[in-house]
Design a protein around this motif. Structure first.
Motif, PDB file in Angstrom:
ATOM      1  N   GLU A  56      41.200  50.001  74.791  1.00 21.60           N
ATOM      2  CA  GLU A  56      39.999  49.193  75.042  1.00 21.60           C
ATOM      3  C   GLU A  56      40.330  47.855  75.698  1.00 21.60           C
ATOM      4  OE1 GLU A  56      36.657  50.234  71.745  1.00 21.60           O
ATOM      5  OE2 GLU A  56      38.391  49.149  70.982  1.00 21.60           O
ATOM      6  N   GLU A 112      35.262  62.792  73.815  1.00 17.52           N
ATOM      7  CA  GLU A 112      33.867  62.795  73.378  1.00 17.52           C
ATOM      8  C   GLU A 112      33.023  63.619  74.354  1.00 17.52           C
ATOM      9  OE1 GLU A 112      32.244  59.137  71.181  1.00 17.52           O
ATOM     10  OE2 GLU A 112      33.556  58.294  72.718  1.00 17.52           O
ATOM     11  N   ASP A 168      43.471  54.747  72.422  1.00 21.32           N
ATOM     12  CA  ASP A 168      42.794  53.462  72.291  1.00 21.32           C
ATOM     13  C   ASP A 168      43.401  52.485  73.296  1.00 21.32           C
ATOM     14  OD1 ASP A 168      41.743  51.014  71.595  1.00 21.32           O
ATOM     15  OD2 ASP A 168      42.564  50.986  69.552  1.00 21.32           O
ATOM     16  N   ARG A 197      35.732  52.116  75.968  1.00 25.07           N
ATOM     17  CA  ARG A 197      35.667  52.097  74.507  1.00 25.07           C
ATOM     18  C   ARG A 197      36.365  53.323  73.952  1.00 25.07           C
ATOM     19  NH1 ARG A 197      31.634  54.991  71.753  1.00 25.07           N
ATOM     20  NH2 ARG A 197      30.283  56.246  73.078  1.00 25.07           N
ATOM     21  N   ARG A 198      36.954  53.142  72.809  1.00 22.97           N
ATOM     22  CA  ARG A 198      37.752  54.220  72.246  1.00 22.97           C
ATOM     23  C   ARG A 198      36.903  55.217  71.465  1.00 22.97           C
ATOM     24  NH1 ARG A 198      41.257  52.224  66.966  1.00 22.97           N
ATOM     25  NH2 ARG A 198      39.552  51.294  65.780  1.00 22.97           N
ATOM     26  N   TYR A 199      37.406  56.406  71.361  1.00 21.79           N
ATOM     27  CA  TYR A 199      36.860  57.448  70.504  1.00 21.79           C
ATOM     28  C   TYR A 199      37.383  57.128  69.102  1.00 21.79           C
ATOM     29  CZ  TYR A 199      35.376  62.331  69.527  1.00 21.79           C
ATOM     30  OH  TYR A 199      34.759  63.469  69.064  1.00 21.79           O
ATOM     31  N   LYS A 200      36.506  56.865  68.158  1.00 22.44           N
ATOM     32  CA  LYS A 200      36.935  56.398  66.843  1.00 22.44           C
ATOM     33  C   LYS A 200      37.883  57.385  66.171  1.00 22.44           C
ATOM     34  CE  LYS A 200      32.823  53.591  65.904  1.00 22.44           C
ATOM     35  NZ  LYS A 200      31.638  53.391  65.011  1.00 22.44           N
ATOM     36  N   ASN A 201      38.959  56.849  65.640  1.00 23.89           N
ATOM     37  CA  ASN A 201      39.948  57.683  64.968  1.00 23.89           C
ATOM     38  C   ASN A 201      39.355  58.460  63.798  1.00 23.89           C
ATOM     39  OD1 ASN A 201      42.420  57.088  66.457  1.00 23.89           O
ATOM     40  ND2 ASN A 201      42.243  55.025  65.627  1.00 23.89           N
ATOM     41  N   GLU A 202      38.427  57.825  63.089  1.00 23.28           N
ATOM     42  CA  GLU A 202      37.818  58.491  61.943  1.00 23.28           C
ATOM     43  C   GLU A 202      37.012  59.715  62.367  1.00 23.28           C
ATOM     44  OE1 GLU A 202      38.369  54.130  60.977  1.00 23.28           O
ATOM     45  OE2 GLU A 202      37.621  55.314  62.674  1.00 23.28           O
ATOM     46  N   GLU A 203      36.330  59.621  63.502  1.00 23.90           N
ATOM     47  CA  GLU A 203      35.552  60.762  63.991  1.00 23.90           C
ATOM     48  C   GLU A 203      36.464  61.899  64.425  1.00 23.90           C
ATOM     49  OE1 GLU A 203      32.598  59.759  66.889  1.00 23.90           O
ATOM     50  OE2 GLU A 203      31.977  57.945  65.819  1.00 23.90           O
ATOM     51  N   GLU A 224      44.815  49.323  59.853  1.00 30.36           N
ATOM     52  CA  GLU A 224      44.123  50.566  60.194  1.00 30.36           C
ATOM     53  C   GLU A 224      45.059  51.758  60.102  1.00 30.36           C
ATOM     54  OE1 GLU A 224      41.601  52.737  63.796  1.00 30.36           O
ATOM     55  OE2 GLU A 224      42.197  50.636  64.025  1.00 30.36           O
TER      56      GLU A 224
END
Length: 290
Positions: free
Chosen positions: A71, A18, A69, A77-83, A112
């Motif tokens: 966490e 990120e 991930d 906190r993880r970088y969202k997989n969807e993003e 997920e």
């Protein structure tokens, strides 16, 4: 979609980050800065996915990209997989999306994984046992593995020592024992149809990694995280012989740039007729791109 005929190489191991500052409250930026010093990385702030895509496009190299991930174990906190998947889709001429799900999430993790494969085109999943705090053969993780295997996904596992936390007090809580590649032998036995990649030259367990990859047809090795000039002789020997179709180029971007890795790879004793397989074709076949 990546046209494998038009790129000069396929990097099977790059990290999605990120924009700097997103983790200022949890210490993640300090971790990244320390790790960059360990690797001698040529940047002050980790590159974003868009910057990563631009770099790889300029180098005419395709790349598998993923977050991590961890966490529960680290508090980062993880970088969202969807993003990550959405940004990879915007750059799908060079980027191939993998995801990462902490196996401690159990049934939620398995759900997920299935959703990411079906709805976001995720091709595989990155595990980092040392960061995530688990032995890969812990039955706790098997429900997630089952989902990945049933959906035809690839499982990529960090093995060996890690630069994450190196030099920080207590190694920043990272326990190296979890990343012994011999634990992957159980996973390969129990999930014989799931493609498994052992990431990195697996110091200090290199021979264990070579043994598992030689014995189990579904196990591969990526060569990321080290400059090839530091590869142990036995790894080079296996790249030229028994594992010539099962070793994959990986850089570990952004800690190591792909152009640096490829330049150093040219200087080691790999048979000329195997070079294109290692830097591109083996990975392309694994992903179904050729």
């Amino acid at each position: 979609m990546v046209d494998i005929t038009k790129v000069r190489a396929l990097d099977f191991h790059t990290h999605a980050e990120e924009p700097c500052g997103c983790h200022a409250d949890d210490g993640y930026d300090d971790l990244q800065t320390t790790m960059a010093k360990y690797f001698g990385a040529p940047w002050t702030h980790p590159p974003t996915i868009q910057q990563t895509a631009a770099h790889y496009r300029e180098q005419n190299i395709a790349a598998v990209i993923f977050p991590v991930d961890a966490e529960r174990e680290t508090g980062y906190r993880r970088y969202k997989n969807e993003e990550v998947a959405a940004l990879a889709a915007e750059n799908d001429d060079v980027l191939i999306p993998f995801a990462s799900i902490d196996p401690w999430k159990g049934k939620m993790a398995a759900r997920e994984a299935r959703r990411l494969i079906k709805d976001f085109g995720i091709k595989g999943f990155k595990f980092h046992p040392t960061m995530q705090g688990f032995y890969p053969n812990d039955r706790m993780a098997y429900e997630l593995y089952e989902a990945i295997a049933e959906e035809g996904g690839i499982a990529l596992f960090h093995t060996g020592q890690t630069g994450v936390g190196s030099g920080m007090p207590g190694g920043n809580g990272m326990r190296l024992k979890y990343s012994n590649p011999m634990y992957m032998d159980d996973v390969a036995v129990d999930f014989p149809d799931m493609k498994i990649i052992l990431a990195h030259p697996s110091f200090p367990w290199q021979e264990e990694a070579l043994s598992v990859a030689t014995h189990k047809p579904n196990v591969y090795i990526d060569l990321s995280g080290w400059s090839p000039k530091y590869f142990p002789d036995i790894l080079v020997k296996y790249c030229n012989g028994l594992l010539k179709k099962k070793v994959l180029f990986g850089s570990d971007w952004p800690m190591i740039t792909p152009e640096r890795w490829l330049a150093d790879f040219e200087k080691i004793a790999i048979k000329d007729h195997l070079r294109e397989d290692i830097i591109k074709n083996n990975g392309a076949r694994l992903l179904g791109l050729m």
